[in-house]
Design an enzyme around this catalytic site. Structure first.
Site, PDB file in Angstrom:
ATOM      1  CB  SER A 134      -0.967  -0.044   1.194  1.00  0.00           C
ATOM      2  OG  SER A 134      -1.982   0.917   1.066  1.00  0.00           O
ATOM      3  CG  HIS A 170      -5.569  -1.152  -1.179  1.00  0.00           C
ATOM      4  ND1 HIS A 170      -5.092  -2.352  -0.710  1.00  0.00           N
ATOM      5  CD2 HIS A 170      -4.941  -0.167  -0.464  1.00  0.00           C
ATOM      6  CE1 HIS A 170      -4.209  -2.118   0.257  1.00  0.00           C
ATOM      7  NE2 HIS A 170      -4.098  -0.800   0.413  1.00  0.00           N
TER       8      HIS A 170
END
Length: 243
Positions: A134, A170
């Site tokens: 991330s 994501h």
């Protein structure tokens, strides 16, 4: 032993469920450690949890997991002050640096304040494998999308730029990520780049993408370009499943 070329494995994964701990090590993170090619001793793996304020519980879980994996763990904390006397020497002596997710804007600000932007470039060029999830994926790129500033996603355009591409994370699990990433590339806010579903990763040698990987069934990876008509063009990549 350093990797044989500057290596980054940028992911939306690398973490698994665990019966005994809050989380476990996923196949993508194990693969990053394997890429270091360490022989004759335990791989030296350093965690940076800057993006979550050096959360002590997370760091403790990392140590428990790393010992179970047979790694030699360490961590670099920056709050309230660096926990290492010589940050540069430590990072350059690691085989792998693993960067946790959280606030990529906060991470980049703290790293630059402490000169880590220059140290990471040196470590990358020296063959230390850089990986992360991330925020720990976006940081190596020129930028991407972030919720660092609030619930509404916004662009971040001041990544370290080791990789001259944008990065979307994501991509399948947060519905607003995909359309914003595409729009930012279409309007020129971000350069062309690559995106990953949860459980997928992007392996770069130097600045070139050499392989997309997945630790989760059906997790995809994508190239997103600005088309000649000013719209975004998304191309699915071939993904190799690892376990």
């Amino acid at each position: 032993m350093p990797a044989d070329a500057p290596t980054i494995l940028a992911t939306s994964g690398g973490i698994s469920s665990s019966d005994r701990l809050p989380w476990g090590i996923g196949a993508l993170t194990r693969h990053a450690v394997d890429l270091a090619g360490t022989t004759g001793r335990a791989p030296r793996v350093c965690l940076l949890a800057t993006a979550v304020g050096d959360d002590s519980g997370l760091i403790g879980t990392f140590y428990a997991n790393a010992v179970a994996e047979g790694w030699q763990p360490s961590h670099l904390a920056l709050f309230p002050m660096p926990n290492l006397d010589d940050v540069r020497e430590h990072l350059l002596s690691r085989d792998v640096v693993w960067v946790w997710g959280g606030s990529v804007a906060g991470l980049l600000a703290m790293w630059r304040l402490h000169g880590l932007d220059e140290i990471f470039r040196e470590a990358w060029q020296a063959g230390v494998v850089l990986t992360g999830v991330s925020a720990g994926s976006i940081c190596w790129h020129s930028g991407g999308t972030t919720d660092s500033f609030g619930p509404e996603l916004r662009p971040v355009t001041n990544g370290l730029g080791l990789l001259p591409h944008s990065n979307g994370v994501h991509y399948d699990s947060e519905p607003r990520r995909r359309p914003l990433f595409q729009r930012l590339i279409a309007d020129g806010t971000l350069p062309a780049g690559y995106a990953t579903d949860d459980g997928a990763g992007l392996l770069y040698r130097g600045t070139e993408l050499v392989e997309a990987l997945s630790e989760r069934r059906r997790a995809g990876a994508y190239r997103v370009d600005r088309g000649p008509d000013g719209t975004a063009v998304e191309t699915p990549l071939d993904v190799r499943r690892i376990s």
